[in-house]
Scaffold this motif. Sequence first.
Motif, PDB file in Angstrom:
ATOM      1  N   HIS A 125       0.878  -1.173   0.000  1.00  0.00           N
ATOM      2  CA  HIS A 125       0.000   0.000   0.000  1.00  0.00           C
ATOM      3  C   HIS A 125       0.910   1.216   0.000  1.00  0.00           C
ATOM      4  CE1 HIS A 125      -3.492   2.439   0.810  1.00  0.00           C
ATOM      5  NE2 HIS A 125      -2.844   2.997   1.814  1.00  0.00           N
ATOM      6  N   ILE A 126       0.937   1.949  -1.097  1.00  0.00           N
ATOM      7  CA  ILE A 126       1.817   3.100  -1.233  1.00  0.00           C
ATOM      8  C   ILE A 126       0.995   4.370  -1.082  1.00  0.00           C
ATOM      9  CG2 ILE A 126       3.352   4.347  -2.797  1.00  0.00           C
ATOM     10  CD1 ILE A 126       4.012   1.608  -4.030  1.00  0.00           C
ATOM     11  N   VAL A 127       1.449   5.216  -0.192  1.00  0.00           N
ATOM     12  CA  VAL A 127       0.776   6.492   0.061  1.00  0.00           C
ATOM     13  C   VAL A 127       1.717   7.607  -0.385  1.00  0.00           C
ATOM     14  CG1 VAL A 127      -0.210   7.991   1.817  1.00  0.00           C
ATOM     15  CG2 VAL A 127      -0.424   5.517   2.027  1.00  0.00           C
ATOM     16  N   PRO A 128       1.392   8.284  -1.474  1.00  0.00           N
ATOM     17  CA  PRO A 128       2.275   9.354  -1.923  1.00  0.00           C
ATOM     18  C   PRO A 128       2.173  10.582  -1.009  1.00  0.00           C
ATOM     19  CG  PRO A 128       0.351   9.228  -3.330  1.00  0.00           C
ATOM     20  CD  PRO A 128       0.261   8.080  -2.366  1.00  0.00           C
ATOM     21  N   ILE A 129       3.309  11.061  -0.597  1.00  0.00           N
ATOM     22  CA  ILE A 129       3.374  12.284   0.204  1.00  0.00           C
ATOM     23  C   ILE A 129       4.367  13.191  -0.505  1.00  0.00           C
ATOM     24  CG2 ILE A 129       4.023  13.304   2.409  1.00  0.00           C
ATOM     25  CD1 ILE A 129       3.252  10.673   3.739  1.00  0.00           C
ATOM     26  N   GLY A 130       3.888  14.299  -1.010  1.00  0.00           N
ATOM     27  CA  GLY A 130       4.774  15.199  -1.733  1.00  0.00           C
ATOM     28  C   GLY A 130       4.049  16.462  -2.150  1.00  0.00           C
ATOM     29  N   LEU A 131       4.710  17.216  -2.957  1.00  0.00           N
ATOM     30  CA  LEU A 131       4.150  18.475  -3.424  1.00  0.00           C
ATOM     31  C   LEU A 131       3.227  18.248  -4.622  1.00  0.00           C
ATOM     32  CD1 LEU A 131       7.394  20.603  -3.250  1.00  0.00           C
ATOM     33  CD2 LEU A 131       5.429  20.769  -1.727  1.00  0.00           C
ATOM     34  N   PRO A 132       2.191  19.077  -4.747  1.00  0.00           N
ATOM     35  CA  PRO A 132       1.327  18.960  -5.919  1.00  0.00           C
ATOM     36  C   PRO A 132       2.064  19.406  -7.175  1.00  0.00           C
ATOM     37  CG  PRO A 132       0.728  20.879  -4.609  1.00  0.00           C
ATOM     38  CD  PRO A 132       1.772  20.136  -3.840  1.00  0.00           C
ATOM     39  N   ASP A 133       1.612  18.928  -8.325  1.00  0.00           N
ATOM     40  CA  ASP A 133       2.209  19.313  -9.596  1.00  0.00           C
ATOM     41  C   ASP A 133       1.580  20.621 -10.050  1.00  0.00           C
ATOM     42  OD1 ASP A 133       3.674  19.263 -11.919  1.00  0.00           O
ATOM     43  OD2 ASP A 133       2.331  17.873 -12.940  1.00  0.00           O
ATOM     44  N   ALA A 134       2.020  21.702  -9.439  1.00  0.00           N
ATOM     45  CA  ALA A 134       1.446  23.022  -9.707  1.00  0.00           C
ATOM     46  C   ALA A 134       2.449  24.081  -9.286  1.00  0.00           C
ATOM     47  CB  ALA A 134       0.143  23.192  -8.935  1.00  0.00           C
ATOM     48  N   PHE A 135       2.204  25.297  -9.696  1.00  0.00           N
ATOM     49  CA  PHE A 135       3.016  26.409  -9.212  1.00  0.00           C
ATOM     50  C   PHE A 135       2.636  26.649  -7.764  1.00  0.00           C
ATOM     51  CE2 PHE A 135       3.031  27.256 -13.796  1.00  0.00           C
ATOM     52  CZ  PHE A 135       4.397  27.334 -13.992  1.00  0.00           C
ATOM     53  N   LEU A 136       3.641  26.748  -6.918  1.00  0.00           N
ATOM     54  CA  LEU A 136       3.402  26.869  -5.487  1.00  0.00           C
ATOM     55  C   LEU A 136       3.708  28.278  -5.004  1.00  0.00           C
ATOM     56  CD1 LEU A 136       5.123  23.539  -4.420  1.00  0.00           C
ATOM     57  CD2 LEU A 136       2.735  23.909  -5.044  1.00  0.00           C
ATOM     58  N   ALA A 137       3.097  28.607  -3.899  1.00  0.00           N
ATOM     59  CA  ALA A 137       3.346  29.911  -3.282  1.00  0.00           C
ATOM     60  C   ALA A 137       4.770  29.956  -2.749  1.00  0.00           C
ATOM     61  CB  ALA A 137       2.360  30.133  -2.139  1.00  0.00           C
ATOM     62  N   ALA A 138       5.302  31.140  -2.638  1.00  0.00           N
ATOM     63  CA  ALA A 138       6.627  31.333  -2.068  1.00  0.00           C
ATOM     64  C   ALA A 138       6.485  31.666  -0.588  1.00  0.00           C
ATOM     65  CB  ALA A 138       7.352  32.456  -2.796  1.00  0.00           C
ATOM     66  N   GLY A 139       7.518  31.395   0.162  1.00  0.00           N
ATOM     67  CA  GLY A 139       7.488  31.733   1.576  1.00  0.00           C
ATOM     68  C   GLY A 139       8.563  30.991   2.332  1.00  0.00           C
ATOM     69  N   ALA A 140       8.552  31.163   3.633  1.00  0.00           N
ATOM     70  CA  ALA A 140       9.514  30.497   4.499  1.00  0.00           C
ATOM     71  C   ALA A 140       9.211  29.000   4.531  1.00  0.00           C
ATOM     72  CB  ALA A 140       9.439  31.087   5.899  1.00  0.00           C
ATOM     73  N   LEU A 141      10.251  28.203   4.606  1.00  0.00           N
ATOM     74  CA  LEU A 141      10.064  26.748   4.561  1.00  0.00           C
ATOM     75  C   LEU A 141       9.097  26.206   5.615  1.00  0.00           C
ATOM     76  CD1 LEU A 141      13.529  25.266   3.568  1.00  0.00           C
ATOM     77  CD2 LEU A 141      11.418  25.324   2.252  1.00  0.00           C
ATOM     78  N   PRO A 142       9.183  26.605   6.876  1.00  0.00           N
ATOM     79  CA  PRO A 142       8.215  26.071   7.849  1.00  0.00           C
ATOM     80  C   PRO A 142       6.762  26.377   7.473  1.00  0.00           C
ATOM     81  CG  PRO A 142      10.051  27.092   8.991  1.00  0.00           C
ATOM     82  CD  PRO A 142      10.203  27.424   7.541  1.00  0.00           C
TER      83      PRO A 142
END
Length: 51
Positions: free
Chosen positions: A13-30
């Motif tokens: 059972h594989i659960v993908p955890i990652g970023l969406p394939d889209a332009f993301l907002a900018a900001g501080a990492l936390p």
Amino acid sequence: MASCLAFARQTAHIVPIGLPDAFLAAGALPTLHDRYGLSVAAIKERVRREL
């Protein structure tokens, strides 16, 4: 990891955890980790739900 399991003909059972394939907002990492569910707390909760 998923490709290794597939080549070994293992099922899991594989659960993908990652970023969406889209332009993301900018900001501080936390802030971005919290926004996109990549903080330690969010990943731990996701794993708990999936188990």
